[in-house]
Design a protein around this motif. Sequence first.
Motif, PDB file in Angstrom:
ATOM      1  N   GLN A  37       0.758  -1.169   0.025  1.00  0.00           N
ATOM      2  CA  GLN A  37       0.116   0.125  -0.070  1.00  0.00           C
ATOM      3  C   GLN A  37       0.933   1.230  -0.045  1.00  0.00           C
ATOM      4  N   THR A  38       0.483   2.220  -0.719  1.00  0.00           N
ATOM      5  CA  THR A  38       1.043   3.649  -0.670  1.00  0.00           C
ATOM      6  C   THR A  38      -0.223   4.637  -0.383  1.00  0.00           C
ATOM      7  N   ARG A  76       1.366 -10.333  -6.982  1.00  0.00           N
ATOM      8  CA  ARG A  76       1.570  -8.909  -6.323  1.00  0.00           C
ATOM      9  C   ARG A  76       0.548  -7.981  -6.409  1.00  0.00           C
ATOM     10  N   HIS A  77      -0.027  -7.202  -5.516  1.00  0.00           N
ATOM     11  CA  HIS A  77      -0.983  -6.163  -5.605  1.00  0.00           C
ATOM     12  C   HIS A  77      -0.334  -4.796  -4.978  1.00  0.00           C
ATOM     13  N   LEU A  78      -0.527  -3.932  -5.698  1.00  0.00           N
ATOM     14  CA  LEU A  78      -0.474  -2.418  -5.084  1.00  0.00           C
ATOM     15  C   LEU A  78      -1.411  -1.642  -4.966  1.00  0.00           C
ATOM     16  N   ILE A  79      -1.840  -1.135  -3.752  1.00  0.00           N
ATOM     17  CA  ILE A  79      -2.931  -0.117  -3.645  1.00  0.00           C
ATOM     18  C   ILE A  79      -2.528   1.107  -3.600  1.00  0.00           C
ATOM     19  N   ALA A  80      -2.901   1.899  -4.276  1.00  0.00           N
ATOM     20  CA  ALA A  80      -2.660   3.538  -4.121  1.00  0.00           C
ATOM     21  C   ALA A  80      -3.865   4.085  -3.306  1.00  0.00           C
ATOM     22  N   TYR A 117      -1.074  -0.505 -10.543  1.00  0.00           N
ATOM     23  CA  TYR A 117      -1.747  -0.398  -9.171  1.00  0.00           C
ATOM     24  C   TYR A 117      -2.921  -0.572  -9.301  1.00  0.00           C
ATOM     25  N   ASP A 118      -3.637  -0.625  -8.030  1.00  0.00           N
ATOM     26  CA  ASP A 118      -5.213  -0.515  -7.830  1.00  0.00           C
ATOM     27  C   ASP A 118      -5.341   0.649  -6.959  1.00  0.00           C
ATOM     28  N   PHE A 119      -6.211   1.719  -7.503  1.00  0.00           N
ATOM     29  CA  PHE A 119      -6.640   2.889  -6.877  1.00  0.00           C
ATOM     30  C   PHE A 119      -7.781   2.466  -5.767  1.00  0.00           C
ATOM     31  N   ALA A 120      -7.459   2.905  -4.709  1.00  0.00           N
ATOM     32  CA  ALA A 120      -8.804   2.901  -3.435  1.00  0.00           C
ATOM     33  C   ALA A 120      -8.852   4.100  -2.996  1.00  0.00           C
ATOM     34  N   SER A 121     -10.370   4.645  -2.798  1.00  0.00           N
ATOM     35  CA  SER A 121     -10.774   5.666  -2.124  1.00  0.00           C
ATOM     36  C   SER A 121     -11.327   5.291  -0.638  1.00  0.00           C
ATOM     37  N   SER A 122     -10.769   6.105   0.337  1.00  0.00           N
ATOM     38  CA  SER A 122     -11.378   5.934   1.753  1.00  0.00           C
ATOM     39  C   SER A 122     -12.763   6.059   1.760  1.00  0.00           C
ATOM     40  N   VAL A 157      -3.096  -5.575   4.271  1.00  0.00           N
ATOM     41  CA  VAL A 157      -1.658  -5.032   3.634  1.00  0.00           C
ATOM     42  C   VAL A 157      -0.445  -5.875   4.245  1.00  0.00           C
ATOM     43  N   ASP A 158       0.137  -6.240   3.532  1.00  0.00           N
ATOM     44  CA  ASP A 158       1.660  -7.048   4.003  1.00  0.00           C
ATOM     45  C   ASP A 158       2.928  -6.070   3.959  1.00  0.00           C
TER      46      ASP A 158
END
Length: 530
Positions: free
Chosen positions: A29-30, A65-69, A130-135, A247-248
């Motif tokens: 995660q970033t 592998r997954h990266l969440i922005a 990446y995969d975008f995520a909104s709070s 999140v790892d």
Amino acid sequence: MNYTEWPFVEARRIKDRLERLGKTNVVAQTGYGPSGLPHIGTFGEVARTSFVLKALEIIAPEIDRHLIAFSDDMDGLREAPKNIPNREMVIEHLGKPLTSVPDPFGEEKSFAHNMNRKLQEFLDSFGFEYDFASSTAKYAEGAFNDGLKRVMNNNQKIIELFTKTISEDKRAAWSPFFPVCENCGKIYSTRVTNHDTENYKVSYVCDSSLEGKYTACGHTGEVSIFDGALKLGWKVDWALRWFSLGVDYEMHGEDLMESGRLSKKLVRVIGGKPPELFKYELFLDDEGKKISKKIGNGVSIDQWLSYGPVDSLLYFMYIKPQQTKKMGLPLLPKIIDQYLELVAKYDGETVDSPVTFITRLSKGAHAVSMGMGDKVVNYSMIYNLVLALNETDPAIVREYLLKYQPKIAENMEYFDQLIAEVLKYYKEVYLASKVDEEPVRDYDEAISAFCEELEKLKNSGEKPEADVIQNMSFRAAKERGINMKEWFKTLYLVFLKQSSGPKIGSFVVLLGLEKSIERLKTHMEKVSTK
């Protein structure tokens, strides 16, 4: 293979973690705060995390592998940025979640929606995966509900842990929950007055104004902790995301060390496993001051990409991430040179190298090893050539470079881009602050002797060699007892109108004998007429 580059070290930490947990996929995660445009820190965090995931792909290709922005777009807006249109309109909505603040640009549903779009366009332009995520979306769709329930179930433990880190006068009123006022829509103006642990609700009063920013409306109410009626305060919210998104791995700046330590304790309280964290150092400007968005010191990402290639920026983010590094416009040429010289020495096969990661992430034309030998064409060389020629026509600059090193034709798209960036730097940075310094006349005899030696070499028809010309310049000064430091400073002033530069031998080969002789004679003629 026992790779030693830091992304491999981090990748092994992730691999070991997944083996302990029995997982076959990794979630990294970033974080991004959408109260302003994406900046160089945003780029650095995504780039460095991507380096690690690329290393993991190399050592364990079987791991997904997954990266969440992740965008913290449910945070309240505390201050209106000064560089936006319709700022007065935005000021009226201070204290509200960013997704409830109207878009001052008139393009999207809210200010946060606009900034989120720009974030995704920004990351896409570099080719990041990446995969975008909104709070706001995650809270509203119930993705955090299980975690929120656990927070309520462990409310007292969390309060005890958290309040140890804040001043005594704030402890009694502190709650992990921040309801959105049902009347005025603000989130930072509410204060929880009761936790209903059986029904998973909180009571609140909207009575916390911030002088000069926003005013609380006085409303009292009760809301469910689920489905977006509230959010958690920072640190507890960070732990919630780790738990809910699985999140790892996550990176953070030195300024979040204490937050990271507390959030690791909090995620354990709600039954989660803290991720592997990696602390990176913050940047300093060229004077050693901490870079600040408010001050505007350092280099913005737009500036860097105006004056230098994206792979050089990736290189800067790659090297020594846990050491404080200076960045500023005067330092750009040196940083870019370091990268180009590293690539020039790269064998094209070694995996355990920064080049492996940078070329894998670079989108479009990028530097490649072309067997240039000792005639590496770098940023400073092009810049010094432009200074000496006082020339801004890219075709003429290209002609000189091709004559000096024909191999650059194999990657001309990249070097044409580099020439354009150097010329922009020359016009906007050098000429804007140019202060000419005239060379002293004390060494005219030596300059004349050096010029004569160059003329002899030209007339001989022999191919000019950098070492031979360097020795000529050295001999002209030594035979006359001239201090070498002062001598070369004088030559730089003659050729470049600045007191430092490259090796004179290499530079004369680049500039050409004819042009170099012309420059020395012009200097002598100026002297003789004074």
